[in-house]
Write a protein that holds these residues in place. Structure first.
Motif, short mmCIF file in Angstrom:
data_model
loop_
_atom_site.label_atom_id
_atom_site.label_comp_id
_atom_site.label_asym_id
_atom_site.label_seq_id
_atom_site.Cartn_x
_atom_site.Cartn_y
_atom_site.Cartn_z
N PRO A 67 -0.81 52.02 46.06
CA PRO A 67 0.38 51.08 46.49
C PRO A 67 0.01 49.90 47.25
O PRO A 67 0.63 49.06 46.75
CB PRO A 67 1.33 52.60 47.54
CG PRO A 67 0.71 53.90 47.16
CD PRO A 67 -0.91 53.61 46.51
N HIS A 68 -0.50 50.21 48.72
CA HIS A 68 -1.04 48.95 48.85
C HIS A 68 -1.64 48.16 48.96
O HIS A 68 -0.79 46.59 48.72
CB HIS A 68 -1.57 49.23 50.41
CG HIS A 68 -3.51 50.26 50.38
ND1 HIS A 68 -3.72 51.34 50.54
CD2 HIS A 68 -3.80 49.28 50.87
CE1 HIS A 68 -4.68 51.46 50.00
NE2 HIS A 68 -5.07 50.22 50.12
N ALA B 151 1.20 46.27 46.00
CA ALA B 151 2.34 45.44 47.08
C ALA B 151 1.44 44.16 47.53
O ALA B 151 2.04 43.70 47.45
CB ALA B 151 1.90 45.78 48.44
N ARG B 152 0.07 44.50 47.53
CA ARG B 152 -0.99 43.11 47.85
C ARG B 152 -0.56 41.90 46.95
O ARG B 152 -0.63 40.83 46.98
CB ARG B 152 -2.52 43.32 48.54
CG ARG B 152 -2.43 44.44 49.88
CD ARG B 152 -3.95 44.55 50.44
NE ARG B 152 -3.70 44.79 51.18
CZ ARG B 152 -3.61 44.10 52.73
NH1 ARG B 152 -3.69 42.95 52.52
NH2 ARG B 152 -3.24 44.59 54.25
N VAL C 232 6.62 44.60 44.92
CA VAL C 232 7.13 45.27 46.52
C VAL C 232 8.33 45.76 45.53
O VAL C 232 9.14 45.52 44.70
CB VAL C 232 7.08 44.51 47.66
CG1 VAL C 232 7.84 43.77 47.62
CG2 VAL C 232 7.46 45.11 48.47
N ARG C 233 8.46 47.06 46.64
CA ARG C 233 10.27 47.45 45.96
C ARG C 233 10.91 48.26 47.07
O ARG C 233 10.31 47.75 48.51
CB ARG C 233 9.52 49.39 45.06
CG ARG C 233 8.46 50.20 46.08
CD ARG C 233 9.01 51.61 46.09
NE ARG C 233 10.08 51.64 44.84
CZ ARG C 233 10.13 53.17 44.49
NH1 ARG C 233 8.97 54.21 44.36
NH2 ARG C 233 11.21 53.81 44.50
N LEU D 82 1.75 41.73 55.82
CA LEU D 82 1.05 41.29 54.34
C LEU D 82 0.40 40.18 55.17
O LEU D 82 -1.09 39.97 54.36
CB LEU D 82 1.56 41.86 53.88
CG LEU D 82 1.11 41.93 52.13
CD1 LEU D 82 -0.12 43.09 52.14
CD2 LEU D 82 2.22 42.25 51.84
N THR E 187 6.89 40.11 52.70
CA THR E 187 5.92 41.00 51.93
C THR E 187 5.82 38.95 50.83
O THR E 187 4.90 39.47 50.48
CB THR E 187 5.87 41.78 51.58
OG1 THR E 187 6.61 41.90 50.14
CG2 THR E 187 6.00 42.99 52.19
#
Lengths: 261, 339
Positions: A73-74, A77-78, A82-83, A106, A169
């Motif tokens: 997940p991270h 996201a990077r 994103v959620r 982030l 983010t």
């Protein structure tokens, strides 16, 4: 145009239950797409599969042409995806501002050691991050309660804070899981305005929501799911009159359909 | 933590007070008439280093019951290196920290996947495992007899080994200060924010780009590094170590120090160590009731002071500093205490 996100043959089996079955759809950059369907249709599972919280049984997801299935997940996201969560997930004991600052982290470019010794670059980055967080709080109209602990906020504000953390983010694509569930008409309208402004800022949006007028008003494309499968895709006016969609929401039983009508 | 601009003098005042406190700490050996008091103070400061390490682990939401085990790794490493291989104290001291950190790094990848009570249970078992290892590997650890003949610390450019409790006090004061400064810098850096994020919601943290595993690994390694360094100090202070010094109960003790001091702040483990280390001695007259009183005190803390004694001390500190100058009163209130 290369789709921003491409879901191909995505399936998720929970024991004997097919939560998501052979689902395919694409999302164009800059659009607002609605993902709807009756309860238990598998919408949240789709989000969990896209953002890496769950591993699919089959199929894959491409983001900007790159396969993201199997990434943590991270890492996803990077990459700018994103959620938000259905039952609002926040940092409950921390202040509203601190919640947003953690989202901002982030995009911070300061290294571990540079920050540890308190370098000039780290101080500057900290100041910029703070300014950005305060801007975001003004944007979601939460700057008045920025010192409040997140758990003390009313429900609608918590939802807005969840969106602000996601925006912090600087995502390219944002997945929103029931952003207006439990909101009154005025709060819903305010959220719709907010999301339109987010979209105008260049963020593509996919939204799961049960509030039909909200979805129909906000989205240009709607994907409808039932029992884990896609049963329709199209513009809001097409979806409204689609017989398969009507059957899914009202049931195919003739008597039940007649009663509901 | 709120990041609000604080005026220069308001920032300088607590620093001045801290410097005064440190200066006072330098004169403590002269204030102690009896050597036993100084012995307890030295032990308390050694414990403070180890409890501070546990605080770093707790900050990521992981409750470790193996802090005494990692302390043992440091103590045995340092003791055996200096006794058997005759290396200087400082080499043994650094090796003690690195040894404990390396073991933490190796184990962390596996055990940090466990959360909550499962992590706690595993670290409990790990502590027992290390204890049995210390007992049953006489070639490496001296078995039940332990390691005897450990030399007091020698420091470059200091002529005599630090034999006296007063001399040792300065060594451990330097180590505590450096450790405290390091952890303080760590907590106020973005990494401190990352640790808070992982503790409060791993789900949200990972969904917004934090790598929880990496953050927990770094925190666990730093925490065990401090345990190893504390273990080395312990060995070169008592000059004798044996398995019974590093039991599960010692781990519980470090946890109690963190909780009673206040696990949410940096002063917590220091205050906790200063309060708890002499406690068994104070209760010695009621030796039958010692454990009972200990347990009662703990329950009272959990019920009435779940954040430990630090908030009490903090408000006293603020009141004292506030009286020194009007500027300090204008500082932004802590959002945690304000809400």
């Amino acid at each position: 145009m290369v789709p921003l996100i491409e879901v191909r043959g995505l399936s998720k089996q929970f024991g004997g239950l097919a939560a998501v079955a052979d689902l395919s759809f694409t999302v164009e950059p800059g659009s607002i797409v609605g993902l709807i369907g009756p309860n238990g249709a598998g919408k949240t599972t789709v989000f969990n599969l896209i953002t890496g919280q769950l591993a699919p049984t089959a199929g894959e997801v491409r983001f900007n042409g790159r396969k993201i299935t199997g990434l943590a997940p991270h890492d996803i996201a990077r990459m700018g995806l994103v959620r938000t969560f259905q039952s609002t997930v926040l940092y409950p004991e921390s202040s509203v501002l601190e919640n947003v600052l953690r989202g901002c982290a982030l995009r911070s470019r300061v290294g571990f050691w540079s920050a540890l010794v308190g370098s000039r670059a780290a101080a500057q980055d900290g100041a910029e991050t703070l300014a950005r967080a305060l801007d975001l709080l003004r944007f979601v109209e939460l700057d008045g309660v920025r010192s409040e602990a997140a758990r003390n906020l009313p429900y609608g504000h918590q939802k807005a804070l969840g969106i602000a953390i996601g925006l912090a983010t600087q995502p390219e694509l944002m997945l929103l899981d029931e952003p207006v569930a439990g909101m009154n008409a005025e709060e819903t309208a305010r959220t719709a305005r907010l999301l339109r402004r987010v979209n105008e800022g260049g963020t593509t949006i996919v939204v799961v929501e049960h509030d039909m007028s909200f979805v129909m008003g906000l989205c240009r494309t709607i994907v409808v799911m039932n029992y884990g499968r896609k049963i329709a895709e199209g513009r809001p006016d097409e979806i409204r009159n689609d017989p398969a969609v009507i059957a899914a929401y009202l049931g195919v039983d003739e008597d039940a359909a007649a009663q509901s009508a | 933590m709120m990041e609000r601009p604080v005026s220069g003098s308001a920032r300088a005042l607590p620093r001045l007070a801290l410097a005064t406190l440190l200066l006072l700490a330098l004169f403590i050996p002269w204030m102690f008439e009896n050597q036993f008091g100084l012995y307890l103070l030295d032990m308390a400061l050694i414990n403070a280093v180890i409890a501070l390490g546990l605080n770093v682990v707790l900050k990521t939401g992981q409750v470790s019951m193996a802090q005494a085990g990692f302390m043992a790794i440091g103590a045995y490493t340092s003791a055996q290196l200096t006794v058997k291989l005759d290396v200087p104290f400082l080499v043994g001291f650094v090796a003690a920290g690195l040894g404990a950190a390396l073991v933490a790094l190796g184990l962390g990848r596996i055990i940090l996947r466990l959360k909550g009570v499962y992590f706690l249970l595993f670290t409990f078992a790990l502590n027992e495992f290390l204890y049995l290892l210390n007992k049953n590997l006489p070639a490496l650890t001296g078995g039940n007899d332990g390691v005897v003949g450990i030399k007091p610390p020698t420091i470059p450019f200091v002529a005599d080994p630090l034999r006296s409790k007063a001399a040792f006090y300065y060594l451990v004061l330097v180590v505590v200060s450096l450790a405290l400064a390091f952890v303080w810098a760590l907590y106020r850096s973005p990494f401190g924010r990352a640790m808070d994020a992982v503790r409060e919601s791993e789900l949200l943290a990972s969904a917004t780009g934090y790598n929880p595993m990496r953050i927990k690994m770094i925190a666990f390694t730093i925490g065990c590094l401090l345990a190893g360094l504390g273990g080395s100090l312990y060995a070169h202070f008592l000059l004798y170590i044996a398995p019974f010094s590093f039991t599960f109960w010692e781990s519980v003790n470090f946890l109690l120090m963190s909780i009673i001091g206040g696990s949410t702040s940096l002063a917590g483990p220091i205050l906790g160590a200063l309060l708890l280390t002499p406690l068994p001695e104070l209760l010695r007259a009621y030796v039958m009731w010692q454990q009972v009183l200990y347990g009662l005190a703990f329950m009272v803390f959990m019920r009435f002071l779940p954040d430990g004694v630090t908030p009490l001390c903090a408000s006293a500190w603020r009141a004292a500093v506030g009286r020194l100058g009007p500027q300090a009163g204008e500082r932004a209130p802590d959002p945690r205490s304000g809400s």
